[in-house]
Scaffold this motif. Structure first.
Motif, PDB file in Angstrom:
ATOM      1  N   MET A  15       0.843  -1.162   0.000  1.00  0.00           N
ATOM      2  CA  MET A  15       0.000   0.000   0.000  1.00  0.00           C
ATOM      3  C   MET A  15       0.902   1.243   0.000  1.00  0.00           C
ATOM      4  O   MET A  15       1.789   1.378   0.830  1.00  0.00           O
ATOM      5  N   ALA A  16       0.656   2.165  -0.900  1.00  0.00           N
ATOM      6  CA  ALA A  16       1.484   3.363  -1.019  1.00  0.00           C
ATOM      7  C   ALA A  16       1.097   4.380   0.052  1.00  0.00           C
ATOM      8  O   ALA A  16      -0.065   4.527   0.401  1.00  0.00           O
ATOM      9  N   LYS A  17       2.125   5.098   0.574  1.00  0.00           N
ATOM     10  CA  LYS A  17       1.873   6.148   1.550  1.00  0.00           C
ATOM     11  C   LYS A  17       1.295   7.365   0.849  1.00  0.00           C
ATOM     12  O   LYS A  17       1.639   7.656  -0.296  1.00  0.00           O
ATOM     13  N   LYS A  18       0.430   8.085   1.572  1.00  0.00           N
ATOM     14  CA  LYS A  18      -0.093   9.332   1.022  1.00  0.00           C
ATOM     15  C   LYS A  18       1.049  10.327   0.915  1.00  0.00           C
ATOM     16  O   LYS A  18       1.968  10.327   1.725  1.00  0.00           O
ATOM     17  N   ASN A  19       0.964  11.177  -0.080  1.00  0.00           N
ATOM     18  CA  ASN A  19       1.980  12.218  -0.217  1.00  0.00           C
ATOM     19  C   ASN A  19       1.909  13.144   0.989  1.00  0.00           C
ATOM     20  O   ASN A  19       0.854  13.662   1.323  1.00  0.00           O
ATOM     21  N   GLN A  20       3.035  13.322   1.636  1.00  0.00           N
ATOM     22  CA  GLN A  20       3.099  14.235   2.764  1.00  0.00           C
ATOM     23  C   GLN A  20       3.368  15.635   2.247  1.00  0.00           C
ATOM     24  O   GLN A  20       3.850  15.828   1.131  1.00  0.00           O
ATOM     25  N   GLU A  21       3.086  16.615   3.103  1.00  0.00           N
ATOM     26  CA  GLU A  21       3.315  18.007   2.741  1.00  0.00           C
ATOM     27  C   GLU A  21       4.784  18.227   2.419  1.00  0.00           C
ATOM     28  O   GLU A  21       5.671  17.702   3.077  1.00  0.00           O
ATOM     29  N   ASP A  22       5.025  18.995   1.373  1.00  0.00           N
ATOM     30  CA  ASP A  22       6.393  19.365   1.007  1.00  0.00           C
ATOM     31  C   ASP A  22       7.006  20.079   2.210  1.00  0.00           C
ATOM     32  O   ASP A  22       6.449  21.053   2.717  1.00  0.00           O
ATOM     33  N   PRO A  23       8.137  19.600   2.730  1.00  0.00           N
ATOM     34  CA  PRO A  23       8.701  20.194   3.943  1.00  0.00           C
ATOM     35  C   PRO A  23       9.052  21.672   3.786  1.00  0.00           C
ATOM     36  O   PRO A  23       8.972  22.429   4.756  1.00  0.00           O
ATOM     37  N   LEU A  24       9.421  22.096   2.584  1.00  0.00           N
ATOM     38  CA  LEU A  24       9.731  23.512   2.384  1.00  0.00           C
ATOM     39  C   LEU A  24       8.458  24.353   2.492  1.00  0.00           C
ATOM     40  O   LEU A  24       8.464  25.422   3.110  1.00  0.00           O
ATOM     41  N   ALA A  25       7.366  23.840   1.933  1.00  0.00           N
ATOM     42  CA  ALA A  25       6.079  24.547   2.043  1.00  0.00           C
ATOM     43  C   ALA A  25       5.615  24.559   3.499  1.00  0.00           C
ATOM     44  O   ALA A  25       5.101  25.575   3.991  1.00  0.00           O
ATOM     45  N   GLY A  26       5.789  23.430   4.189  1.00  0.00           N
ATOM     46  CA  GLY A  26       5.428  23.375   5.600  1.00  0.00           C
ATOM     47  C   GLY A  26       6.252  24.335   6.434  1.00  0.00           C
ATOM     48  O   GLY A  26       5.744  24.975   7.357  1.00  0.00           O
ATOM     49  N   LEU A  27       7.536  24.457   6.107  1.00  0.00           N
ATOM     50  CA  LEU A  27       8.426  25.370   6.820  1.00  0.00           C
ATOM     51  C   LEU A  27       7.981  26.816   6.604  1.00  0.00           C
ATOM     52  O   LEU A  27       7.914  27.602   7.554  1.00  0.00           O
ATOM     53  N   GLU A  28       7.661  27.136   5.366  1.00  0.00           N
ATOM     54  CA  GLU A  28       7.209  28.499   5.061  1.00  0.00           C
ATOM     55  C   GLU A  28       5.927  28.825   5.832  1.00  0.00           C
ATOM     56  O   GLU A  28       5.786  29.901   6.422  1.00  0.00           O
ATOM     57  N   LYS A  29       5.013  27.889   5.850  1.00  0.00           N
ATOM     58  CA  LYS A  29       3.747  28.079   6.560  1.00  0.00           C
ATOM     59  C   LYS A  29       3.983  28.232   8.072  1.00  0.00           C
ATOM     60  O   LYS A  29       3.389  29.088   8.721  1.00  0.00           O
ATOM     61  N   ALA A  30       4.867  27.426   8.634  1.00  0.00           N
ATOM     62  CA  ALA A  30       5.146  27.486  10.077  1.00  0.00           C
ATOM     63  C   ALA A  30       5.786  28.819  10.463  1.00  0.00           C
ATOM     64  O   ALA A  30       5.437  29.405  11.499  1.00  0.00           O
TER      65      ALA A  30
ATOM     66  N   LYS B 145      12.539  21.594   9.330  1.00  0.00           N
ATOM     67  CA  LYS B 145      13.968  21.659   8.985  1.00  0.00           C
ATOM     68  C   LYS B 145      14.587  20.267   9.037  1.00  0.00           C
ATOM     69  O   LYS B 145      15.396  19.901   8.175  1.00  0.00           O
ATOM     70  N   GLY B 146      14.207  19.481  10.017  1.00  0.00           N
ATOM     71  CA  GLY B 146      14.689  18.103  10.109  1.00  0.00           C
ATOM     72  C   GLY B 146      14.228  17.259   8.930  1.00  0.00           C
ATOM     73  O   GLY B 146      14.986  16.435   8.404  1.00  0.00           O
ATOM     74  N   GLN B 147      12.989  17.473   8.506  1.00  0.00           N
ATOM     75  CA  GLN B 147      12.462  16.744   7.349  1.00  0.00           C
ATOM     76  C   GLN B 147      13.250  17.094   6.083  1.00  0.00           C
ATOM     77  O   GLN B 147      13.530  16.229   5.253  1.00  0.00           O
ATOM     78  N   ILE B 148      13.604  18.359   5.955  1.00  0.00           N
ATOM     79  CA  ILE B 148      14.395  18.788   4.799  1.00  0.00           C
ATOM     80  C   ILE B 148      15.758  18.103   4.830  1.00  0.00           C
ATOM     81  O   ILE B 148      16.223  17.589   3.808  1.00  0.00           O
ATOM     82  N   GLU B 149      16.377  18.075   5.997  1.00  0.00           N
ATOM     83  CA  GLU B 149      17.692  17.437   6.115  1.00  0.00           C
ATOM     84  C   GLU B 149      17.631  15.952   5.752  1.00  0.00           C
ATOM     85  O   GLU B 149      18.542  15.425   5.112  1.00  0.00           O
ATOM     86  N   GLU B 150      16.551  15.282   6.143  1.00  0.00           N
ATOM     87  CA  GLU B 150      16.429  13.842   5.899  1.00  0.00           C
ATOM     88  C   GLU B 150      15.977  13.495   4.484  1.00  0.00           C
ATOM     89  O   GLU B 150      16.441  12.515   3.909  1.00  0.00           O
ATOM     90  N   THR B 151      15.062  14.282   3.946  1.00  0.00           N
ATOM     91  CA  THR B 151      14.430  13.868   2.685  1.00  0.00           C
ATOM     92  C   THR B 151      14.745  14.755   1.486  1.00  0.00           C
ATOM     93  O   THR B 151      14.606  14.312   0.355  1.00  0.00           O
ATOM     94  N   CYS B 152      15.119  15.990   1.706  1.00  0.00           N
ATOM     95  CA  CYS B 152      15.341  16.923   0.602  1.00  0.00           C
ATOM     96  C   CYS B 152      16.582  17.771   0.861  1.00  0.00           C
ATOM     97  O   CYS B 152      16.506  18.998   0.974  1.00  0.00           O
TER      98      CYS B 152
END
Length: 193
Positions: free
Chosen positions: A1-16, A50-57
């Motif tokens: 089963m495929a995971k749902k696309n999570q929010e782009d961490p850069l977009a999430g960072l900007e929003k936060a 920021k941690g998500q960016i470091e790990e995934t992007c």
């Protein structure tokens, strides 16, 4: 089963970052917690993204948004615009106390049976003004902030007053109240013997 696309961490960072800044300047509407608690929560979101960016992007680590300074931790009790909150609370309390429905409830609350009073929530509705008065005295900004828009509470006074009127009109007349009203309505002719 495929995971749902999570929010782009850069977009999430900007929003936060945007939410943190807005909350710092304008304050929130959380009925329980001071702005400082929510600001520090938003700060943790920024750290998370920021941690998500470091790990995934890792390519995003060169982006100006990622390089932006982390907002400071603030005092847990920080409240934005405290003087504005205090002033609005005072205005709301004045509006409550001047409201004809609030005045009606004060005059007629003892005309109800304890059961009627409880069923109609008279004590709770009158408690809105008492609670605000107490919050002002204690300088409880979180509690005062709940009364930013007094219309909601004024509607409660009206709704409760309407129900009390109905209850009093439909209940059996109280002989003691009738006698007191007659006594007040009878002109004083003076006693002559």
């Amino acid at each position: 089963m495929a995971k749902k696309n999570q929010e782009d961490p850069l977009a999430g960072l900007e929003k936060a970052y945007a939410q943190w800044q807005w909350l710092f300047e304008n304050g929130g509407s959380d009925p329980t917690w001071p702005d400082g608690v929510n600001l520090n929560l938003m700060r943790n979101h920024i750290i998370y993204f920021k941690g998500q960016i470091e790990e995934t992007c890792p390519l995003y680590m060169a982006d100006a948004l990622y390089l932006r300074e982390l907002p400071p931790e603030v005092d847990q009790n920080y409240m934005a615009n405290p003087d504005k909150i205090r002033e609005q609370a005072r205005r709301s309390l004045q509006a409550y106390q001047a409201d004809p429905n609030y005045q009606y409830l004060l005059r007629h609350r003892d005309s109800l049976t304890p059961k009627q009073s409880k069923e109609l929530c008279v004590g709770a509705v009158l408690g809105y003004a008492a609670s605000l008065r107490d919050s002002i005295a204690r300088d409880d900004l979180v509690e005062m902030r709940r009364h930013r828009e007094p219309e909601r509470y004024l509607e409660s006074f009206q709704d409760c007053a309407d129900k009390v009127r109905q209850a009093l009109e439909s209940s059996d007349p109280n002989l003691f109240d009738m006698a007191a009203e007659e006594e007040n309505d009878t002109p004083d002719m003076g006693m002559t013997m």
